[in-house]
Design a protein around this motif. Structure first.
Motif, PDB file in Angstrom:
ATOM      1  N   ILE A   1      27.159  74.521  37.851  1.00  0.00           N
ATOM      2  CA  ILE A   1      26.514  74.760  36.535  1.00  0.00           C
ATOM      3  C   ILE A   1      24.755  75.109  36.923  1.00  0.00           C
ATOM      4  CG2 ILE A   1      25.760  75.125  34.192  1.00  0.00           C
ATOM      5  CD1 ILE A   1      28.832  74.890  34.152  1.00  0.00           C
ATOM      6  N   ALA A   2      23.918  73.718  37.043  1.00  0.00           N
ATOM      7  CA  ALA A   2      23.044  73.416  37.483  1.00  0.00           C
ATOM      8  C   ALA A   2      22.313  74.354  38.477  1.00  0.00           C
ATOM      9  CB  ALA A   2      22.685  71.865  37.562  1.00  0.00           C
ATOM     10  N   LEU A   3      23.306  73.902  40.142  1.00  0.00           N
ATOM     11  CA  LEU A   3      22.978  75.071  41.080  1.00  0.00           C
ATOM     12  C   LEU A   3      22.607  76.794  40.618  1.00  0.00           C
ATOM     13  CD1 LEU A   3      25.205  73.088  43.896  1.00  0.00           C
ATOM     14  CD2 LEU A   3      22.514  73.398  43.189  1.00  0.00           C
ATOM     15  N   ILE A   4      23.822  77.003  39.504  1.00  0.00           N
ATOM     16  CA  ILE A   4      23.749  77.920  39.071  1.00  0.00           C
ATOM     17  C   ILE A   4      22.900  78.652  38.913  1.00  0.00           C
ATOM     18  CG2 ILE A   4      24.355  80.896  38.315  1.00  0.00           C
ATOM     19  CD1 ILE A   4      27.261  78.997  38.259  1.00  0.00           C
ATOM     20  N   TYR A   5      21.667  78.093  37.673  1.00  0.00           N
ATOM     21  CA  TYR A   5      20.534  77.997  37.306  1.00  0.00           C
ATOM     22  C   TYR A   5      19.624  78.180  38.220  1.00  0.00           C
ATOM     23  CZ  TYR A   5      22.292  78.749  32.059  1.00  0.00           C
ATOM     24  OH  TYR A   5      23.077  78.907  31.696  1.00  0.00           O
ATOM     25  N   VAL A   6      18.893  77.242  39.253  1.00  0.00           N
ATOM     26  CA  VAL A   6      18.249  77.331  40.366  1.00  0.00           C
ATOM     27  C   VAL A   6      18.083  77.933  41.036  1.00  0.00           C
ATOM     28  CG1 VAL A   6      17.825  75.600  42.368  1.00  0.00           C
ATOM     29  CG2 VAL A   6      18.327  74.433  40.338  1.00  0.00           C
ATOM     30  N   ALA A   7      19.431  78.430  40.903  1.00  0.00           N
ATOM     31  CA  ALA A   7      19.492  79.923  42.640  1.00  0.00           C
ATOM     32  C   ALA A   7      18.887  80.660  41.587  1.00  0.00           C
ATOM     33  CB  ALA A   7      21.201  79.806  43.081  1.00  0.00           C
ATOM     34  N   ARG A   8      19.139  81.459  40.163  1.00  0.00           N
ATOM     35  CA  ARG A   8      19.336  82.659  39.676  1.00  0.00           C
ATOM     36  C   ARG A   8      17.604  82.527  39.276  1.00  0.00           C
ATOM     37  NH1 ARG A   8      20.019  82.661  33.002  1.00  0.00           N
ATOM     38  NH2 ARG A   8      18.160  80.859  33.784  1.00  0.00           N
ATOM     39  N   ASP A   9      17.386  81.319  38.553  1.00  0.00           N
ATOM     40  CA  ASP A   9      15.469  81.402  38.841  1.00  0.00           C
ATOM     41  C   ASP A   9      15.083  81.993  39.747  1.00  0.00           C
ATOM     42  OD1 ASP A   9      15.916  80.849  36.388  1.00  0.00           O
ATOM     43  OD2 ASP A   9      14.726  78.952  35.847  1.00  0.00           O
ATOM     44  N   CYS A  10      15.162  80.942  41.322  1.00  0.00           N
ATOM     45  CA  CYS A  10      14.909  81.197  42.303  1.00  0.00           C
ATOM     46  C   CYS A  10      15.200  83.034  42.376  1.00  0.00           C
ATOM     47  CB  CYS A  10      15.438  80.343  43.367  1.00  0.00           C
ATOM     48  SG  CYS A  10      15.073  79.029  43.744  1.00  0.00           S
ATOM     49  N   SER A  11      15.487  83.461  42.624  1.00  0.00           N
ATOM     50  CA  SER A  11      15.899  84.329  42.663  1.00  0.00           C
ATOM     51  C   SER A  11      14.608  85.502  41.765  1.00  0.00           C
ATOM     52  CB  SER A  11      16.896  85.200  42.701  1.00  0.00           C
ATOM     53  OG  SER A  11      17.416  86.806  42.962  1.00  0.00           O
ATOM     54  N   VAL A  12      14.977  85.320  40.839  1.00  0.00           N
ATOM     55  CA  VAL A  12      14.006  85.913  39.557  1.00  0.00           C
ATOM     56  C   VAL A  12      12.889  85.979  40.199  1.00  0.00           C
ATOM     57  CG1 VAL A  12      13.663  86.194  37.642  1.00  0.00           C
ATOM     58  CG2 VAL A  12      16.430  86.166  38.366  1.00  0.00           C
ATOM     59  N   TRP A  13      12.129  84.405  39.801  1.00  0.00           N
ATOM     60  CA  TRP A  13      10.846  84.382  40.135  1.00  0.00           C
ATOM     61  C   TRP A  13      10.135  85.070  41.594  1.00  0.00           C
ATOM     62  CZ3 TRP A  13       7.588  83.578  36.355  1.00  0.00           C
ATOM     63  CH2 TRP A  13       7.783  83.918  34.995  1.00  0.00           C
ATOM     64  N   LEU A  14      10.613  85.016  42.842  1.00  0.00           N
ATOM     65  CA  LEU A  14      11.057  85.509  43.935  1.00  0.00           C
ATOM     66  C   LEU A  14      10.111  87.122  43.424  1.00  0.00           C
ATOM     67  CD1 LEU A  14      12.477  83.228  46.128  1.00  0.00           C
ATOM     68  CD2 LEU A  14      10.506  82.826  45.494  1.00  0.00           C
TER      69      LEU A  14
ATOM     70  N   LEU B   1      10.455  89.101  50.723  1.00  0.00           N
ATOM     71  CA  LEU B   1      11.760  89.524  51.249  1.00  0.00           C
ATOM     72  C   LEU B   1      12.747  88.571  52.124  1.00  0.00           C
ATOM     73  CD1 LEU B   1      11.361  92.957  52.525  1.00  0.00           C
ATOM     74  CD2 LEU B   1      11.170  91.888  49.463  1.00  0.00           C
ATOM     75  N   VAL B   2      12.729  87.857  53.423  1.00  0.00           N
ATOM     76  CA  VAL B   2      13.240  86.897  53.316  1.00  0.00           C
ATOM     77  C   VAL B   2      13.570  86.487  52.102  1.00  0.00           C
ATOM     78  CG1 VAL B   2      14.075  85.339  55.079  1.00  0.00           C
ATOM     79  CG2 VAL B   2      13.130  87.117  55.893  1.00  0.00           C
ATOM     80  N   GLY B   3      12.872  85.557  51.771  1.00  0.00           N
ATOM     81  CA  GLY B   3      13.427  84.512  50.791  1.00  0.00           C
ATOM     82  C   GLY B   3      14.589  85.189  49.319  1.00  0.00           C
ATOM     83  N   MET B   4      13.318  86.134  49.627  1.00  0.00           N
ATOM     84  CA  MET B   4      14.474  87.127  48.287  1.00  0.00           C
ATOM     85  C   MET B   4      16.015  87.310  48.668  1.00  0.00           C
ATOM     86  SD  MET B   4      11.573  89.789  47.194  1.00  0.00           S
ATOM     87  CE  MET B   4      12.634  90.426  46.625  1.00  0.00           C
ATOM     88  N   ALA B   5      16.172  87.413  49.867  1.00  0.00           N
ATOM     89  CA  ALA B   5      17.804  87.729  50.251  1.00  0.00           C
ATOM     90  C   ALA B   5      17.961  86.029  50.346  1.00  0.00           C
ATOM     91  CB  ALA B   5      17.508  88.130  51.336  1.00  0.00           C
ATOM     92  N   VAL B   6      17.526  85.205  50.711  1.00  0.00           N
ATOM     93  CA  VAL B   6      18.163  84.047  51.006  1.00  0.00           C
ATOM     94  C   VAL B   6      18.653  83.065  49.340  1.00  0.00           C
ATOM     95  CG1 VAL B   6      17.703  81.253  51.581  1.00  0.00           C
ATOM     96  CG2 VAL B   6      16.789  83.414  53.032  1.00  0.00           C
ATOM     97  N   THR B   7      17.583  83.493  48.193  1.00  0.00           N
ATOM     98  CA  THR B   7      17.533  83.301  46.980  1.00  0.00           C
ATOM     99  C   THR B   7      18.751  84.067  46.545  1.00  0.00           C
ATOM    100  OG1 THR B   7      16.428  84.117  46.309  1.00  0.00           O
ATOM    101  CG2 THR B   7      15.979  82.353  46.456  1.00  0.00           C
ATOM    102  N   ASP B   8      19.053  85.689  46.776  1.00  0.00           N
ATOM    103  CA  ASP B   8      20.282  86.581  46.483  1.00  0.00           C
ATOM    104  C   ASP B   8      21.791  85.975  46.989  1.00  0.00           C
ATOM    105  OD1 ASP B   8      18.407  87.728  45.123  1.00  0.00           O
ATOM    106  OD2 ASP B   8      18.489  89.735  46.304  1.00  0.00           O
ATOM    107  N   LEU B   9      21.419  85.468  48.077  1.00  0.00           N
ATOM    108  CA  LEU B   9      22.776  85.132  48.667  1.00  0.00           C
ATOM    109  C   LEU B   9      23.467  83.506  47.836  1.00  0.00           C
ATOM    110  CD1 LEU B   9      25.110  84.801  51.541  1.00  0.00           C
ATOM    111  CD2 LEU B   9      22.992  83.838  52.372  1.00  0.00           C
ATOM    112  N   LEU B  10      22.572  82.594  47.860  1.00  0.00           N
ATOM    113  CA  LEU B  10      22.738  81.075  46.880  1.00  0.00           C
ATOM    114  C   LEU B  10      23.083  81.849  45.653  1.00  0.00           C
ATOM    115  CD1 LEU B  10      19.702  79.311  48.473  1.00  0.00           C
ATOM    116  CD2 LEU B  10      22.088  78.912  49.077  1.00  0.00           C
TER     117      LEU B  10
END
Length: 326
Positions: free
Chosen positions: A87-100, A47-56
């Protein structure tokens, strides 16, 4: 006129997303990190990891991308190198959020449906390894996005904005890269979460029927079933998080499938009243809204989280009262 209203709606909604989502995720990170919400360390880690990636995601996709483009179109963030990196960072943060979120769903699937594997897999160490691996893979996978774009304008030797290179549509490498990216997000996460939740629901229904039969023949029928209560809380948390994700991503996935199978293209937004543009932007906005909902889910389903959140709101007021009294 209708197009202006649509544009105004987006100009208002994105700052609201940031104003609500950024403090909400920060509060969630602080509260869950304190470990006082009665959740296992494994669940808390996810849950903490998901919150961090959602914030990113909110910082990169909403603040640095949407809000900056709407309100500050001529800014250093719009220069081509920074724009490409953004744009690259957006894709990284989005993928991290989704896959977590998928990883959390799978963890709860194992905990509920695979009791023999639960003791080995549903641990804080495994959660840390899974999260670290997913984030590392997301960084490697999305690194090529930085090289997809070229300047739209060059003014006084300074490249401005990002325009997709023509070779992105023609060269085999980029065609394969785009296809793999679309499969890994949003198709695979959406299907996996539907599958895990369907199997979990089936397992719960079968287990509940068996437990009721056992309790009906036992002397402790009227006693509170602590295991069932613990499972119920875990199930409610799982289904609210994954259900919210699936609902808010549905429009995005529908638009993606429409573009993919109709041989159409994404709308450029040249006409604000274009139904395809409205569908596309609505999907993007709802997808970003999914990064703001988990705080409300925790507050609605976890009593101890509500208590910690209320204590956090009261703290500045109590501190001010002490200062005034002193």
């Amino acid at each position: 006129m209708h197009g202006q209203v649509t544009g105004l709606a987006y100009a208002i909604c994105y700052p609201l997303l940031a104003a609500f989502g950024v403090p909400g995720n920060l509060a969630t990170i602080v509260i869950l990190s304190r470990g006082r919400c009665g959740l296992s360390r494994c669940i808390t880690r996810y849950l903490v990891g998901m919150a961090v990636t959602d914030l990113l995601v909110l910082i990169t996709a909403v603040i640095l991308n949407r809000i900056s483009v709407i309100y500050f179109p001529v800014l250093f963030l719009s220069t081509t190198p920074v724009c490409s990196l953004k744009i690259a960072l957006i894709y990284v943060a989005r993928d991290c959020s989704v896959w977590l979120t998928v990883a959390f769903t799978f963890d709860r699937f194992v905990a509920i449906c695979c009791p023999k594997l639960k003791a080995k897999y549903c641990t804080e160490r495994t959660a840390a390894i899974v999260m670290g691996t997913l984030c590392a893979v997301s960084c490697v996978k999305n690194f090529p996005w930085y090289f997809v774009y070229e300047p739209l304008y060059i003014i006084d030797g300074v490249p401005w904005y990002c325009n997709i290179k023509l070779k992105f549509y023609t060269e085999l490498f980029w065609t394969a890269f785009d296809s793999i990216d679309r499969i890994l997000n949003p198709c695979a996460p959406f299907v996996l979460m539907l599958l895990f939740n369907a199997v979990t629901v089936r397992n719960i229904l079968v287990a509940n029927r068996a437990r009721k039969r056992l309790r009906a023949h036992s002397s402790g029928e009227n006693q509170s079933d602590r295991e069932m209560e613990s499972r119920r809380k875990s199930i409610v948390l799982l289904f609210t998080i994954s259900g919210s994700f699936l609902v808010l991503w549905t429009t995005y996935v529908v638009n993606f499938l429409y573009v993919r199978f109709s041989s159409s293209s994404y709308s450029t937004g040249s006409s604000g009243n274009d139904p395809r543009f409205i569908l596309q932007e609505s999907g993007n906005m709802l997808q970003l809204l999914s990064c703001c909902t988990n705080t409300c889910i925790y507050a609605g389903t976890q009593r101890k989280f509500r208590e910690e959140f209320c204590n956090g709101l009261k703290y500045p007021l109590n501190l001010l009262i002490k200062i005034v009294k002193s």
